[in-house]
Design an enzyme around this catalytic site. Structure first.
Site, mmCIF file in Angstrom:
data_model
loop_
_atom_site.group_PDB
_atom_site.id
_atom_site.type_symbol
_atom_site.label_atom_id
_atom_site.label_comp_id
_atom_site.label_asym_id
_atom_site.label_seq_id
_atom_site.Cartn_x
_atom_site.Cartn_y
_atom_site.Cartn_z
ATOM 1 N N ASP A 99 9.571 2.888 -7.065
ATOM 2 C CA ASP A 99 8.740 3.248 -8.209
ATOM 3 C C ASP A 99 8.989 2.337 -9.405
ATOM 4 O O ASP A 99 10.065 1.756 -9.539
ATOM 5 C CB ASP A 99 9.069 4.675 -8.679
ATOM 6 N N ASP A 100 7.998 2.282 -10.298
ATOM 7 C CA ASP A 100 8.119 1.767 -11.669
ATOM 8 C C ASP A 100 7.882 0.276 -11.809
ATOM 9 O O ASP A 100 7.986 -0.249 -12.917
ATOM 10 C CB ASP A 100 9.462 2.137 -12.300
ATOM 11 N N HIS A 134 1.490 5.066 -9.033
ATOM 12 C CA HIS A 134 2.463 5.892 -9.760
ATOM 13 C C HIS A 134 1.928 6.193 -11.162
ATOM 14 O O HIS A 134 2.712 6.398 -12.091
ATOM 15 C CB HIS A 134 3.798 5.152 -9.830
ATOM 16 N N HIS A 177 2.962 6.432 -16.673
ATOM 17 C CA HIS A 177 4.181 7.172 -16.343
ATOM 18 C C HIS A 177 4.430 8.285 -17.362
ATOM 19 O O HIS A 177 5.532 8.448 -17.892
ATOM 20 C CB HIS A 177 5.400 6.259 -16.258
ATOM 21 N N HIS A 188 13.883 2.955 -7.127
ATOM 22 C CA HIS A 188 13.185 2.416 -8.289
ATOM 23 C C HIS A 188 13.417 0.911 -8.423
ATOM 24 O O HIS A 188 14.538 0.441 -8.222
ATOM 25 C CB HIS A 188 13.656 3.116 -9.567
#
Length: 254
Positions: free
Chosen positions: A55-56, A107, A111, A198
């Site tokens: 993620d991210d 995602h 966020h 991540h």
């Protein structure tokens, strides 16, 4: 709702929530070429499978380091991108991931806590990120990971993608070392599992851990696949409503 992941276990500091993402925002990334396809084997030809997910991103630091390791060992993974992190520079990492057989998913755009948003704002978050990703890969993302694993009935109603959680190891926390990340992932590894990691641009502990995790999982007999391939190998068709998947096996999902 069927949930099983901590709402605080999936976080890098989010940007200030935007009151409404611009649904008509121009997608400026222009690296699109013919979509790269990965040919799956017959389901019965798979042994133990596991999906590493990140993620991210995207970025040219942590993402690139992880891709180096995946390429070295012939492994595949899935990346869940934040729309606002996609630009002409980071798009190169996205394209490289696709060329290595990896999967690109959503995602959200900012966020933010989407469980607090209206239906229109949720749709705007999703459409912006889908457009950014499709501009690079030529493919609309199949799966969605909610920021902070925070969900609502409204999100399930308006997002037409299966929701993916995963078995986490708090690697987003700067206090968690690469060694601890490695130990946690290997301790949770099991056939059909989705591992939540991540690749935020300043997180160099996770790429360091991946250098050990990938070959060790392969040594244990796991094939590292994308989320789509994981479900396919296990003969599971993921549903879009009221389920957060951390495993592909129906008996192990929550």
């Amino acid at each position: 709702m069927i949930t099983g992941c901590s709402q605080t276990g999936d976080t890098e500091s989010s940007q200030a929530a935007k009151t409404k993402a611009d649904k008509t925002a121009e997608v400026t990334v222009t690296e699109t070429s013919a979509p790269v396809t990965t040919t799956f084997k017959k389901p019965e030809e798979y042994g133990k499978v596991i999906a590493l997910t990140f993620d991210d991103g995207p970025n040219t630091t942590a993402t690139s380091m992880i891709l180096d390791t995946l390429e070295k060992y012939g492994a595949r993974a899935s990346f869940f991108l934040i729309g606002d992190n996609i630009n002409d520079e980071s798009a190169r990492s996205v394209r490289r991931a696709v060329e290595l057989g990896c999967e690109i998913n959503s995602h959200s755009r900012t966020h933010s806590y989407m469980d607090k948003m209206s239906a229109d704002d949720i749709i705007a978050e999703m459409e912006y990120t889908d457009e950014k990703i499709e501009a690079i890969t030529g493919v609309t993302p199949r799966f969605f990971r909610p920021p902070y694993i925070a969900v609502s009935d409204t999100m399930y109603e308006v997002i037409d993608k299966p929701f993916i959680c995963g078995l986490g190891c708090d690697d987003w926390d700067d206090k968690v070392s690469a060694e601890t990340i490695t130990e946690s992932v290997l301790a949770q590894a099991e056939d059909g599992a989705i591992i939540l990691l991540h690749d935020a641009k300043d997180n160099f502990r996770t790429p360091e851990a991946i250098e050990t995790i990938v070959p060790e999982l392969q040594k244990q007999g796991y094939e590292l696949v994308t989320v789509s391939e994981l479900f396919y190998a296990k003969g599971v068709e993921p549903v879009e409503d009221n389920v957060l998947y951390s495993r592909a096996l129906q008996t192990g999902m929550y």
